[in-house]
Write a protein that holds these residues in place. Structure first.
Motif, PDB file in Angstrom:
ATOM      1  N   THR A  29       0.826  -1.212   0.000  1.00 55.23           N
ATOM      2  CA  THR A  29       0.000   0.000   0.000  1.00 55.23           C
ATOM      3  C   THR A  29       0.855   1.254   0.000  1.00 55.23           C
ATOM      4  N   LEU A  33       0.812   4.070  -3.003  1.00 55.60           N
ATOM      5  CA  LEU A  33       0.240   5.391  -2.724  1.00 55.60           C
ATOM      6  C   LEU A  33       1.275   6.439  -2.349  1.00 55.60           C
ATOM      7  N   SER A  34       2.530   6.050  -2.194  1.00 53.91           N
ATOM      8  CA  SER A  34       3.534   6.992  -1.693  1.00 53.91           C
ATOM      9  C   SER A  34       3.756   8.162  -2.639  1.00 53.91           C
ATOM     10  N   SER A  35       3.647   7.912  -3.937  1.00 51.53           N
ATOM     11  CA  SER A  35       3.889   9.002  -4.900  1.00 51.53           C
ATOM     12  C   SER A  35       2.865  10.126  -4.777  1.00 51.53           C
ATOM     13  N   LEU A  36       1.728   9.844  -4.160  1.00 49.15           N
ATOM     14  CA  LEU A  36       0.710  10.879  -3.969  1.00 49.15           C
ATOM     15  C   LEU A  36       1.064  11.829  -2.837  1.00 49.15           C
ATOM     16  N   PHE A  37       1.937  11.392  -1.922  1.00 46.75           N
ATOM     17  CA  PHE A  37       2.229  12.199  -0.730  1.00 46.75           C
ATOM     18  C   PHE A  37       3.700  12.590  -0.622  1.00 46.75           C
ATOM     19  N   ASP A  39       7.549  13.310  -2.621  1.00 44.89           N
ATOM     20  CA  ASP A  39       8.303  13.534  -3.853  1.00 44.89           C
ATOM     21  C   ASP A  39       9.710  12.948  -3.761  1.00 44.89           C
TER      22      ASP A  39
END
Length: 581
Positions: A29, A33-37, A39
């Motif tokens: 997970t 999803l890390s790229s959404l939060f 950089d």
């Protein structure tokens, strides 16, 4: 592997199943999803790999053993080759394993690898080489568990019921539980493994393995043994040698392993087999003790941690050995690292004492003595020279020193002169014998008639030490002929454990009343009176005082450029404090 989920059966270990799935889902997970939060690729890499490593550790060491009864690890043999080791429960225990737990374990194990492969293909299509690296690391950890558990399931033979990883007395069956977890041949003469079988049989004949003599003569060898946390450290020789040297070396090995691994048990030794083997290689050479100082060993062999374990899995390099020798090996003070520097120089000295006492049925003191240790925690720069003196050294008996202590100043003036190791260490141990009194009294009374036994126990202060006595407990084992017990107290709590041990926790003695425990014990049918009387074990702690009367006079420090901070503390606690009824 059964891929069909069993119906009508609940999970036997829901918490283990939850964490088994949690870390897998967390790593996947977070990566998705890390790229959404975030950089920063560094943050994504570190957190994802850390979660995957936690999942690897949980599966390998916890959920694999509990959910499917399998375990695997790697060992380095005498030729330096990596060897797979497998272990599983016996067939009867495997048959009792929960099918739903097993189904969840295998499905999630394979499904996680498939998902990482899909994510790797997606990163490859998008030409994201950096994210492909993250997927590669996580996929490697996942595949390592798949290969390990799959080979374990196919190739391992069930472990015998007697191979439980420790020596101890099985009270129910009366058999000795034994397994040689690690064997190290220290000289050119190879000792046959059959000597261990002789030792197990000898331990069984004695009835209680914890009370075996430290030196045992077999028909062919001299055996030296110590018991720590249910694990027996056994050394043997065919020639006569000073027994204290062998026993002291075994104690050093146990202390170093406990310090390195953060404890001492079967699982820790098996999980860190390579480090244990490397430590033994450095601690002894051709049968002679070589390096036993933890400070030097830490410079040569890095202690285990999750990062080193993760790197060893990814790189295949299992060795923690340093490429250079520690500087202290060529120093005249090999127990201290070179060029030690601290912003603030501090040294703390603790007097830790244990009182051993035996009181007979008449309330008379049969034996009372103190075993004490002088523990030092040193954080000093450079090469300091310390001198510690006592106000009353004449009462000390059976003293034992750390190798850093110079013996001549003690022999002539009873002064401890030493260059301290860095960190915490035991400077010396001692005994003070033939003490005349104890701080507490325990008065048990038992009367039995007509199949019942009435018990009353009172606890109070015999000699006030001037400090608060806390952590007071009274324990005793109920005789086997006791069918039931009804006990209560006017202060503290009384608990009867499953093994028929009664624990009375008093903590502190109040000023307005004397703690007492009373109740009734019901004997088995056919018994009129109690013929086996329990022995009461007393525990307590007194901060700020040494009951032996030992006092530190002063501590002088030399070769320091700044004024150090010195601290002194004392603690007395109960050792083998027994009251017979």
């Amino acid at each position: 592997m059964d891929l069909n989920q069993p119906a009508g059966e609940n999970y036997a270990n829901p918490q283990i199943c939850f964490f088994h799935v949690l870390f897998k889902a967390s790593a996947l997970t977070f990566y998705i999803l890390s790229s959404l939060f975030f950089d920063s690729f560094v943050i994504i890499f570190v957190v994802t790999v850390l979660l995957a490593a936690l999942d690897f550790w949980v599966v390998k060491n916890v959920s694999g053993r509990i959910l499917v009864g399998l375990r695997w690890w790697n060992e380095i043999n005498d030729l330096g080759e990596s060897v797979w080791k497998f272990e599983c429960l016996d067939q009867e225990s495997l048959a009792r394993m929960n099918k739903k737990d097993s189904w969840l374990f295998w499905w999630t194990l394979y499904l996680t690898a498939v998902l990482w492969i899909l994510l790797g293909i997606f990163s490859l299509i998008r030409f994201q080489a950096d994210y492909l690296l993250v997927v590669g690391v996580c996929l490697t950890l996942s595949i390592a568990n798949i290969v390990g558990f799959t080979k374990c399931r196919k190739e391992v033979a069930p472990v015998s019921d007697l191979l439980q990883g420790k020596i101890g007395l099985d009270n129910s069956a009366g058999s000795v539980l034994s397994e040689v977890m690690l064997e190290k041949q220290l000289t050119g003469h190879r000792v046959d493994r059959s000597i261990c079988d002789w030792f197990w049989n000898h331990a069984l004949s004695q009835g209680d393995s914890s009370k075996l003599q430290p030196v045992i003569a077999s028909p062919t060898h001299y055996l030296f043994q110590i018991l720590r946390e249910g694990i027996t450290f056994l050394a043997c020789t065919q020639v006569e040698m000073p027994p204290l040297m062998a026993i002291e070396f075994l104690c050093r090995v146990a202390d170093v392993l406990s310090d390195y691994l953060g404890g001492l048990n079967e699982d820790l030794i098996k999980d860190n087999f390579i480090i244990v083997y490397e430590l033994l290689d450095e601690m002894i050479d051709n049968g002679f003790p070589l390096t036993t100082e933890p400070n030097i060993l830490r410079e040569m062999i890095a202690p285990p941690n999750i990062v080193s374990k993760m790197l060893s899995v990814m790189t295949g390099n299992s060795s923690n050995m340093s490429d250079t020798l520690p500087g202290a090996t060529a120093s005249c003070v090999p127990w201290r690292t070179t060029d030690t520097k601290y912003a603030t120089n501090e040294v703390y000295v603790d007097l830790v004492e244990e009182m051993d006492a035996t009181i007979n049925r008449d309330g008379n003191l049969v034996k009372c003595e103190i075993y004490g240790e002088v523990q030092v925690n040193s954080h000093l720069s450079g090469l300091p020279d310390l001198t510690l003196s006592f106000a009353n050294p004449s009462i000390l008996d059976t003293v034992r020193f750390h190798p850093c202590v110079r013996f001549r100043p003690w022999e002539s003036d009873h002064i401890l002169s030493f260059v301290p190791p860095d960190g915490q260490f035991k400077l010396m141990s001692y005994r003070v014998r033939k003490l005349k009194s104890t701080p507490l009294y325990v008065k048990p009374q038992l009367t039995s008639d007509a199949g019942t036994c009435r018990i009353s126990v009172m606890v109070g202060i015999r000699n006030d030490p001037g400090k608060i006595i806390d952590s007071i407990t009274v324990q005793f084992q109920l005789p086997p002929c006791i069918r039931s017990a009804d006990l209560s107290s006017n202060h503290g709590t009384v608990n009867i454990l499953a093994n028929k041990k009664c624990v009375w926790s008093i903590e502190r003695i109040p000023k307005d009343k004397t703690p007492s425990m009373s109740g009734t014990l019901v004997l088995e049918t056919g018994l009129e009176r109690l013929h086996v009387f329990p022995t009461f074990e007393v525990g307590f702690r007194i901060m700020g005082i040494a009951l032996s009367g030992v006092k530190i006079d002063k501590l002088d420090l030399k070769n320091l450029h700044t004024k150090p901070y010195k601290g002194f503390r004392a603690l007395t606690r109960a050792g083998e404090f027994q009251v017979r009824s």
